[in-house]
Write an enzyme that holds these catalytic residues in place. Sequence first.
Site, PDB file in Angstrom:
ATOM      1  CG  ASP A  96      24.227 -14.381   3.775  1.00  0.00           C
ATOM      2  OD1 ASP A  96      23.044 -14.267   3.423  1.00  0.00           O
ATOM      3  OD2 ASP A  96      24.780 -13.626   4.578  1.00  0.00           O
ATOM      4  CG  ASP A 106      27.166 -12.350   7.093  1.00  0.00           C
ATOM      5  OD1 ASP A 106      26.130 -12.787   7.630  1.00  0.00           O
ATOM      6  OD2 ASP A 106      27.153 -11.463   6.222  1.00  0.00           O
ATOM      7  CG  ASP A 146      23.994 -16.578   9.306  1.00  0.00           C
ATOM      8  OD1 ASP A 146      22.810 -16.733   8.957  1.00  0.00           O
ATOM      9  OD2 ASP A 146      24.685 -15.612   8.942  1.00  0.00           O
TER      10      ASP A 146
END
Length: 780
Positions: free
Chosen positions: A455, A756, A760
């Site tokens: 990410d 996070d 996800d």
Amino acid sequence: MESLLKDFEVEHKNPSEEALRRWRNAVSIVKNPRRRFRHVADLVKRSVAEKKKRSIQEKIRVALYVKKAALHFIDAAAAVGLPAEHKLSDEVRQAGFEIEPDELASVTRDHDIKALRANGGVEGIARRVSVSLKDGIHESSLPNRQKIYGCNRYTEKPPKSFWMFVWEALQDLTLIILMVCAVVSVGVGIATEGWPKGMYDGLGIILSVFLVVMVTAISDYKQSLQFRDLDKEKKKISIQVIRDGRTQKVSIYDLVIGDVVQLSTGDIVPADGIYISGYSLVIDESSLSGESEPVNIDEKNPFHLSGTKVQDGSGKMLVTAVGMKTEWGKLMETLNEGGEDETPLQVKLNGVATIIGKIGLAFAVLTFLVLTARFLVEKALHKEFTHWSSYDAFTLLDYFAIAVTIIVVAVPEGLPLAVTLSLAFAMKKLMYDKALVRHLSACETMGSASCICTDKTGTLTTNHMVVDKIWICGKAKAINNNNSEDILGLEISESVLSFLLQVIFQNTGCEISKDEDGQITIFGTPTEKALLEFGLLLGGDFDAQRKEFQILKVEPFSSVRKKMSVLVAFPEGRLQASCKGGSEIVLKMCDKFVDDSGKVANLSEEQKRNISDVINGFASEALRTLCLAFKDLDDTSEESSIPDFGYTLVAIVGIKDPVRPGVKDAVRTCLEAGITVRMVTGDNINTAKAIAKECGILTEDGLAWEATDLRSKTSEEMRSIIPNIQVMARSSPVDKHTLVTNLRNMFGEVVAVTGDGTNDAPALRKADIGLAMGKSGTEV
């Protein structure tokens, strides 16, 4: 060797029960099963625990569904309007409370809406446990509450003492045989050689056994202490509560009855409780009830159960049961039964130990047979075959002890344990680097990773955000963060400033808390905090603005929507919707904008193109761009829906999120090691490309794609595109999951994924290694 180890093959993630049973059955040479299989899942216990878990889930399902249906057929007339009778113990009365612990716990556990109403709803329950729903509990009442209602801790197995490890080490079959040999040796030795000379051989064996047992026990005990430390780290979870009128973070183990807990997307509900207020609160109760359908929590269905997950929305709840008084507490007892799945390396080394053990056993038997045969041949040659003495018995016993010693030395019983210890050591080392490994197998798989899908926000960047640029009234301007008196650096009318502050303060998921010294602390996501801090620097009064309107509905930001929308009502009766989110997405919803005089003007196609150029300009400077917009609604608008069109654009902000120090070196190290690094982000493609170039991820021959373009490709086209993709922008959780699946299935990559947020979770679960970002990440 591979053919000999074919039964010792298991998946590194979620191995099947059949594979786990197969390798256990293949292990034939085991000296000490209790020690050898200490860190191996106990399938029998696991099966019993699973049955117990299903029984608890069934009980909860009955409470959740059958009880609701039954309430329709109960003649409630007799109960309506009658106050509940409370038989209070002296202890509860003296502590200043008006409800017994078991009675309070049963209201939430049984979803007893009648009992809740009889107690005066959530306000009545709050009065009975002496708490203000606005200011929370007083810190001074904590000991009292823990004494009467208990702590938020679950029953855990007591840790093994050192003497338990000594006892386990003594269970080794070969050591038991050697001790028997020692006793026989002492008996025969004293009979043949007298005291004390006859004791020496036997005492030597006993001393050797003692040394082996003590070294084994000390090593295993130290190892258990390491695992205990790691387990404590895993359980460090904080939650936001209101105490003494201030929002603060506390450990979930410090929660008490009466605490007002703030929940947001991604949180795990830390105790049983009752809904106070919230927006679009959706809870996943599958961990408790087994039902996959999420549940909406509101005034009609106000019960929160410990251990469930906040799937969407936000809210506040009043804690009514903690620890073992919750169903989750009872379920927690079963969760650790059976242990953790063993890693592929542990299984392989068990196979190696078995093969070496068989070879060692064969040589031990062969040695004993050869020595015995030689002894018998010598007796026959000396014509003493019919004459046997205690000395002969002692000689044969000595040969047997030699054979047993060969088995002790040859069978590498500690080999599978050694890898467990080395993985635990690796976990400890990683913990010093602020990386908490929750599963031993991840330490092992990490070394095989060939691709990292990372990410951007909070992983490659610091996640400490500030508003760096703004487009407002048709002009783009850099923010002067060093000068609070002239932060914008340009003149704007009071009405424009009013519109801007309204949108910022209406549409935020942040909470502001003031301590005793008047210092402000903002709780929320880094992006939200940056915007709110910007609003405060502009001279806005958050509390005063909040009192001017009532929030009717909130659609929180998610990776799918890419925006957050709020519907508010003003005292004079008018409604207003405000929206903030991904610039391209919100800009498409706008057909007007606020000009420099503070008036609303129509937004032409040419102006939209110019604004898009501004957005791309901000993004190319590695700024995260957000559009802020509002829409005034007439009285005929439905209160239940927030519109997706007809908005008025107020401003575009560019938020700076600096690249984390050391990221460029880390990326270079990965690339030199042959690991491909890919950035998968929900941000604008220009922002993503700028950051990727700065980090060294995006090279000249690499591709940067938007996820929407990739979705339309066939599997054959994906096969040729995916290997060269280094940046994927505007990606949703489904896109991330698809990329990970294709990398694993099409190209056989060992994929690590960072995440996070709650959304996800599918990609983290699908990946070979899931790296959840702790500080910025949610607990789910």
